[in-house]
Design an enzyme around this catalytic site. Structure first.
Site: not given
Ligand code: PGA
Length: 258
Positions: A13, A15, A98, A100, A170, A176, A216
């Site tokens: 992803n 982003k 997601h 976010e 997730e 993140g 992460s």
């Molecule tokens: P990250 O993000 O690996 O940077 O923690 C995962 C995601 O949001 O899909």
């Protein structure tokens, strides 16, 4: 990762990162480095990069996804893109719900379900994200949250309609933050997700459902995560932005299990 029914998937992803030049460079490196017989590899790029990345990965094993789509086929929805438009841009998959999007853009279980309906109608493989916040985990509400999100998104369909669906677990507190769920924490949630999906759509559906872990994921923790029986892959943010780290994740090493 255990069940041979479930081909592992590693999804990146991106982003809101990378300009077009960097997107094409990364996509080409991933196309060149993705093994023939490895996991299914998907990259979710920013919408602006979809067409150029589609061209860069053409003929390779890498598949293209969008990070979101609207639920209507077309219409006066300024700033949105539809499932059929991202398909037209070269996508075969789409990430939905997601955290976010839930956190910053008002995504709800109801909109995820509407988007899932339109993604399936467009013939896209939907990657439906679920997961609890830190406060919810500390309040012992993880299972309740997963239950609500899964039921909200996946009920009202028949199991055959959902055959292509992939679920991504997730935990919001792990995204993140550098704070990965332990393999045992991830396994516990994945098993719960599988049981919930068995209740919703039957054992056969649940046994074939791919459940990715996200939060992460890095080259140094992917092997341990993929050793868990109900983890069928990963949804990777930060570590998918560079070819070397994402290729190491794609080439995870997990002990074979019966
Ligand atoms: P990250 O993000 O690996 O940077 O923690 C995962 C995601 O949001 O899909």
């Amino acid at each position: 990762m255990s069940n041979p029914l479930r081909r592992p998937m590693i999804a990146g992803n991106w982003k809101m990162y990378h300009d077009l030049a960097a997107s094409v460079t990364l996509a080409k490196a991933l196309a060149a480095g993705t093994p023939e017989n490895g996991p299914e590899v998907v990259i979710a790029t920013p919408a602006t990069a979809l067409t150029v990345v589609a061209a860069a990965i053409k003929g390779s094993k890498v598949k293209l996804a969008a990070q979101n789509c609207h639920w209507e086929k077309e219409g006066a929805f300024t700033g949105e893109v539809s499932a059929s438009q991202i398909k037209d841009a070269g996508c075969s998959a789409v990430v939905l719900g997601h955290s976010e999007r839930r956190q910053y853009f008002g995504e709800t279980d109801e909109t995820v379900k509407k988007k899932l309906t339109s993604a399936l109608a467009a013939g896209l493989l939907p990657i439906v994200c679920v997961g609890e916040t830190l406060a919810e985990r500390e309040d012992n509400r993880t299972f309740k949250v997963l239950d609500t999100q899964l039921t909200g998104a996946l009920s009202g369909f028949g199991p055959s309609q959902l055959a292509s669906v992939v679920v991504a677990y997730e935990p919001v507190w792990a995204i993140g933050t550098g704070k990965t769920a332990t393999p045992a924490q991830a396994q516990e949630a994945h098993l719960y997700i599988r049981k919930t999906c068995a209740r919703l759509h039957g054992e056969a559906f649940a046994a074939g459902l791919r459940i990715l872990y996200g939060g992460s994921v890095k080259p140094d923790n992917i092997d341990a995560l993929m050793s868990e029986p109900d983890l069928d892959g990963a949804l990777v943010g930060g570590a998918s932005l560079k070819a070397d780290s994402f290729l190491r994740i794609i080439n995870f090493k997990a002990p074979a299990r019966a």
